[in-house]
Design an enzyme around this catalytic site. Structure first.
Site, PDB file in Angstrom:
ATOM      1  N   SER A 176      50.090 -92.524 -53.484  1.00 34.76           N
ATOM      2  CA  SER A 176      50.534 -91.322 -54.200  1.00 34.76           C
ATOM      3  C   SER A 176      49.841 -91.211 -55.542  1.00 34.76           C
ATOM      4  O   SER A 176      49.527 -92.227 -56.186  1.00 34.76           O
ATOM      5  CB  SER A 176      52.042 -91.445 -54.392  1.00 34.76           C
ATOM      6  N   TYR A 222      60.554 -96.344 -56.806  1.00 32.74           N
ATOM      7  CA  TYR A 222      59.739 -95.758 -55.733  1.00 32.74           C
ATOM      8  C   TYR A 222      58.253 -95.832 -56.087  1.00 32.74           C
ATOM      9  O   TYR A 222      57.437 -96.317 -55.293  1.00 32.74           O
ATOM     10  CB  TYR A 222      60.146 -94.299 -55.470  1.00 32.74           C
ATOM     11  N   LYS A 239      54.696 -98.104 -54.434  1.00 27.44           N
ATOM     12  CA  LYS A 239      53.347 -97.653 -54.050  1.00 27.44           C
ATOM     13  C   LYS A 239      52.293 -98.545 -54.715  1.00 27.44           C
ATOM     14  O   LYS A 239      51.325 -98.972 -54.083  1.00 27.44           O
ATOM     15  CB  LYS A 239      53.134 -96.187 -54.426  1.00 27.44           C
TER      16      LYS A 239
HETATM   17  P1  NAD Z   1      59.551 -88.499 -44.672  1.00 26.82           P
HETATM   18  O1  NAD Z   1      60.809 -89.108 -45.165  1.00 26.82           O
HETATM   19  O2  NAD Z   1      59.625 -87.130 -44.090  1.00 26.82           O
HETATM   20  O3  NAD Z   1      58.885 -89.459 -43.576  1.00 26.82           O
HETATM   21  C1  NAD Z   1      59.038 -90.851 -43.590  1.00 26.82           C
HETATM   22  C2  NAD Z   1      59.541 -91.264 -42.216  1.00 26.82           C
HETATM   23  O4  NAD Z   1      59.653 -92.695 -42.192  1.00 26.82           O
HETATM   24  C3  NAD Z   1      60.904 -90.699 -41.865  1.00 26.82           C
HETATM   25  O5  NAD Z   1      60.830 -90.080 -40.594  1.00 26.82           O
HETATM   26  C4  NAD Z   1      61.823 -91.928 -41.843  1.00 26.82           C
HETATM   27  O6  NAD Z   1      62.842 -91.788 -40.869  1.00 26.82           O
HETATM   28  C5  NAD Z   1      60.859 -93.036 -41.530  1.00 26.82           C
HETATM   29  N1  NAD Z   1      61.231 -94.378 -42.014  1.00 26.82           N
HETATM   30  C6  NAD Z   1      61.636 -94.742 -43.251  1.00 26.82           C
HETATM   31  N2  NAD Z   1      61.850 -96.060 -43.311  1.00 26.82           N
HETATM   32  C7  NAD Z   1      61.561 -96.547 -42.076  1.00 26.82           C
HETATM   33  C8  NAD Z   1      61.581 -97.844 -41.501  1.00 26.82           C
HETATM   34  N3  NAD Z   1      61.969 -98.920 -42.194  1.00 26.82           N
HETATM   35  N4  NAD Z   1      61.211 -97.989 -40.203  1.00 26.82           N
HETATM   36  C9  NAD Z   1      60.834 -96.919 -39.471  1.00 26.82           C
HETATM   37  N5  NAD Z   1      60.807 -95.673 -39.961  1.00 26.82           N
HETATM   38  C10 NAD Z   1      61.157 -95.491 -41.248  1.00 26.82           C
HETATM   39  O7  NAD Z   1      58.484 -88.556 -45.866  1.00 26.82           O
HETATM   40  P2  NAD Z   1      57.042 -87.901 -45.991  1.00 26.82           P
HETATM   41  O8  NAD Z   1      57.097 -86.900 -47.065  1.00 26.82           O
HETATM   42  O9  NAD Z   1      56.511 -87.528 -44.674  1.00 26.82           O
HETATM   43  O10 NAD Z   1      56.235 -89.144 -46.574  1.00 26.82           O
HETATM   44  C11 NAD Z   1      55.458 -89.996 -45.767  1.00 26.82           C
HETATM   45  C12 NAD Z   1      54.805 -91.046 -46.637  1.00 26.82           C
HETATM   46  O11 NAD Z   1      53.985 -90.424 -47.616  1.00 26.82           O
HETATM   47  C13 NAD Z   1      55.775 -91.941 -47.390  1.00 26.82           C
HETATM   48  O12 NAD Z   1      55.247 -93.244 -47.444  1.00 26.82           O
HETATM   49  C14 NAD Z   1      55.794 -91.321 -48.772  1.00 26.82           C
HETATM   50  O13 NAD Z   1      56.146 -92.259 -49.752  1.00 26.82           O
HETATM   51  C15 NAD Z   1      54.350 -90.899 -48.900  1.00 26.82           C
HETATM   52  N6  NAD Z   1      54.125 -89.835 -49.882  1.00 26.82           N
HETATM   53  C16 NAD Z   1      54.845 -88.679 -49.777  1.00 26.82           C
HETATM   54  C17 NAD Z   1      54.649 -87.664 -50.709  1.00 26.82           C
HETATM   55  C18 NAD Z   1      55.472 -86.400 -50.651  1.00 26.82           C
HETATM   56  O14 NAD Z   1      55.536 -85.699 -51.647  1.00 26.82           O
HETATM   57  N7  NAD Z   1      56.068 -86.044 -49.521  1.00 26.82           N
HETATM   58  C19 NAD Z   1      53.711 -87.828 -51.727  1.00 26.82           C
HETATM   59  C20 NAD Z   1      52.974 -89.019 -51.786  1.00 26.82           C
HETATM   60  C21 NAD Z   1      53.203 -90.012 -50.860  1.00 26.82           C
HETATM   61  C1  WQD Z   2      56.898 -80.443 -58.869  1.00 29.97           C
HETATM   62  C2  WQD Z   2      57.010 -79.672 -60.168  1.00 29.97           C
HETATM   63  C3  WQD Z   2      58.873 -80.299 -61.541  1.00 29.97           C
HETATM   64  C4  WQD Z   2      61.962 -78.939 -58.771  1.00 29.97           C
HETATM   65  C5  WQD Z   2      57.483 -86.069 -56.750  1.00 29.97           C
HETATM   66  C6  WQD Z   2      57.414 -87.560 -56.898  1.00 29.97           C
HETATM   67  C7  WQD Z   2      56.071 -88.051 -56.539  1.00 29.97           C
HETATM   68  C8  WQD Z   2      55.616 -87.494 -55.198  1.00 29.97           C
HETATM   69  C9  WQD Z   2      55.930 -86.069 -54.948  1.00 29.97           C
HETATM   70  C10 WQD Z   2      55.561 -89.211 -53.586  1.00 29.97           C
HETATM   71  C11 WQD Z   2      57.378 -80.539 -61.362  1.00 29.97           C
HETATM   72  C12 WQD Z   2      59.029 -78.884 -61.064  1.00 29.97           C
HETATM   73  C13 WQD Z   2      60.759 -79.231 -59.363  1.00 29.97           C
HETATM   74  C14 WQD Z   2      62.794 -77.914 -59.350  1.00 29.97           C
HETATM   75  C15 WQD Z   2      61.109 -77.565 -61.031  1.00 29.97           C
HETATM   76  N1  WQD Z   2      56.038 -88.168 -54.082  1.00 29.97           N
HETATM   77  N2  WQD Z   2      60.331 -78.567 -60.471  1.00 29.97           N
HETATM   78  N3  WQD Z   2      62.302 -77.279 -60.457  1.00 29.97           N
HETATM   79  O1  WQD Z   2      57.754 -84.423 -59.421  1.00 29.97           O
HETATM   80  O2  WQD Z   2      55.366 -83.753 -58.917  1.00 29.97           O
HETATM   81  O3  WQD Z   2      56.469 -85.478 -57.547  1.00 29.97           O
HETATM   82  O4  WQD Z   2      57.230 -85.737 -55.379  1.00 29.97           O
HETATM   83  O5  WQD Z   2      54.883 -90.104 -53.810  1.00 29.97           O
HETATM   84  O6  WQD Z   2      56.089 -89.424 -56.565  1.00 29.97           O
HETATM   85  O7  WQD Z   2      57.677 -87.898 -58.248  1.00 29.97           O
HETATM   86  O8  WQD Z   2      57.180 -83.124 -57.313  1.00 29.97           O
HETATM   87  O9  WQD Z   2      58.199 -81.206 -56.167  1.00 29.97           O
HETATM   88  O10 WQD Z   2      59.670 -82.729 -57.535  1.00 29.97           O
HETATM   89  O11 WQD Z   2      58.073 -81.225 -58.702  1.00 29.97           O
HETATM   90  O12 WQD Z   2      60.722 -76.953 -62.029  1.00 29.97           O
HETATM   91  O13 WQD Z   2      63.885 -77.628 -58.875  1.00 29.97           O
HETATM   92  O14 WQD Z   2      58.075 -78.723 -60.041  1.00 29.97           O
HETATM   93  O15 WQD Z   2      59.288 -80.425 -62.879  1.00 29.97           O
HETATM   94  O16 WQD Z   2      56.694 -80.033 -62.468  1.00 29.97           O
HETATM   95  P1  WQD Z   2      56.699 -84.198 -58.434  1.00 29.97           P
HETATM   96  P2  WQD Z   2      58.362 -82.074 -57.353  1.00 29.97           P
END
Ligand code: NAD
Ligand code: WQD
Length: 346
Positions: A129, A154, A158
């Site tokens: 991330s 969290y 990462k």
């Molecule tokens: P998500 O929660 O939709 O998907 C994660 C999936 O993993 C879920 O289906 C959950 O049931 C499963 N899971 C969790 N723990 C598990 C375990 N111990 N064994 C088996 N399954 C398990 O999340 P997402 O948004 O699709 O994120 C996927 C990955 O990307 C994660 O590692 C997350 O940290 C990373 N990531 C997400 C974002 C974001 O903003 N969505 C940003 C950066 C990184």
């Molecule tokens: C985006 C922008 C908020 C909600 C988070 C995690 C990060 C990553 C993705 C995984 C920001 C603003 C939000 C609301 C708002 N995940 N906001 N009103 O904070 O960039 O990242 O999710 O690794 O680790 O920290 O994403 O979608 O929460 O916010 O104004 O109700 O929207 O302040 O500027 P963020 P977000």
């Protein structure tokens, strides 16, 4: 026709995982999904089949279950590589329940890294991330930027997981690794058959915005308009989830074709364009024609002021580039919200 190469996708019924399974199948890979359904639903497997016409193998299994994972690798012989999405991802919850986050996110990866050589799995693509950069000193941020102290347990998982992968490779493990640092994934598949299923009140901007636009929430709160940015609201790099999914397919191909320059490679996966919260709200209204209520409120604790990617490395080395316009992406998010309503889900 040659045999399809088999890929394990942990967390494959989740938001990014499900879109990636679709793109892997479209690219001709044979996919096995492992998910414990802690944050997703088994019906996603049916939805994936509706999109691609191919049903992926699915095992309801916890990555923390070492013996279960060992047996799964034996059952699906010949898995060539893993894409590891399975993790807990709610930033706020991680502050309340740090040990749950450290156990789930660290032990799941450790189990995989131990089992991969035993089962002849060549490589792993890991979901990292942009959170590892904190507030970067220079923008757009490149992969060479220093890692900043994590703002949450969290975020820390990462950083630690990236280190665990590097240390494992340094110790002589035969595996290849690609770390993808995602910026802010948004939107849904254009068919609206798969998308993001937020659990409870959404913490992320786009699900909160679309729920407000459809009337589930009264008003979107904009967290701060007094930041040092052109309009005072925070800036992010919003990446379309299908574009993001495709980055995984090229990473897998790079691993299987042994194209890597180093055993561990890291890539920013973003558009290279920073958008403020207020800009995004206006773009949503313009591209969908839907208006909704919002108000400016105070800053949210722990928020980064501004971050967007320099994606040149992924562009040049992976040959991957974000393609979907922000307008199409926001329309896909809205279409998905309408589909949830139609299906009586939200
Ligand atoms: P998500 O929660 O939709 O998907 C994660 C999936 O993993 C879920 O289906 C959950 O049931 C499963 N899971 C969790 N723990 C598990 C375990 N111990 N064994 C088996 N399954 C398990 O999340 P997402 O948004 O699709 O994120 C996927 C990955 O990307 C994660 O590692 C997350 O940290 C990373 N990531 C997400 C974002 C974001 O903003 N969505 C940003 C950066 C990184
Ligand atoms: C985006 C922008 C908020 C909600 C988070 C995690 C990060 C990553 C993705 C995984 C920001 C603003 C939000 C609301 C708002 N995940 N906001 N009103 O904070 O960039 O990242 O999710 O690794 O680790 O920290 O994403 O979608 O929460 O916010 O104004 O109700 O929207 O302040 O500027 P963020 P977000």
């Amino acid at each position: 026709m040659s045999m399809k190469e088999r890929i394990l996708v942990t967390g494959g019924t989740g938001y990014i995982g499900s879109h990636t399974v679709v793109e892997l199948q479209n690219a001709g890979y044979d996919v096995v999904i492992v998910d414990n359904l802690s944050n997703s639903n088994a019906s996603v497997v049916d939805q994936i089949e509706k999109v691609t016409g191919i049903r992926p193998a699915f095992e309801k299994l916890d990555c923390l279950d070492y013996a279960g994972m060992d047996a799964m690798f034996a059952k699906y012989a010949g898995i060539k590589a893993v894409i590891h999405f399975a993790a807990s991802k709610a930033v706020g919850e991680s502050v309340q329940k740090p040990l749950l986050y450290y156990r789930n996110n660290l032990v799941s990866l450790i189990n995989l890294l131990e089992l991969m050589p035993k089962h002849g799995v060549q490589g792993i693509v890991f979901s990292s991330s942009c959170t590892v950069y904190g507030q970067p000193d220079e923008l757009p941020v490149t992969e060479a930027a220093p890692i900043k102290k994590a703002e949450s347990p969290y975020g820390n998982t990462k950083q630690i997981n990236e280190e665990i992968i590097r240390d494992t490779v340094t110790s002589g493990s035969p595996i290849q690794a690609i770390l993808l640092r995602y910026f802010n994934p948004i939107g849904a598949h254009p068919t609206a058959l798969i998308g993001e299923l937020p659990n409870g009140v959404p913490q992320n901007l786009i699900p909160y915005l679309t729920q407000t636009a459809i009337g589930i929430r009264e008003k979107l709160s904009v967290f701060g308009d007094d930041y040092n940015t052109p309009d005072g609201s925070c800036i992010r790099d919003y990446i379309n989830v299908v574009d993001l999914a495709k980055a995984h397919v090229v990473a897998i191909r790079r691993i299987l074709e042994k194209k890597q320059a180093e055993q561990v490679e890291v890539f920013n996966i973003g558009t290279g364009r920073g958008l403020s919260v207020l800009e995004l709200i206006h773009l949503f209204e313009e591209s969908t024609g839907v208006k909704f209520n919002y108000q400016i409120v105070g800053r949210r604790a722990g928020d980064i002021e501004q971050v967007w990617a320099n994606p040149e490395r992924a562009n040049k080395v992976l040959g991957w580039k974000a393609e979907t316009s922000i307008e199409d992406t926001l329309r896909s998010a809205w279409k998905w919200q309408l589909k949830l309503r139609e299906d009586g889900i939200q």
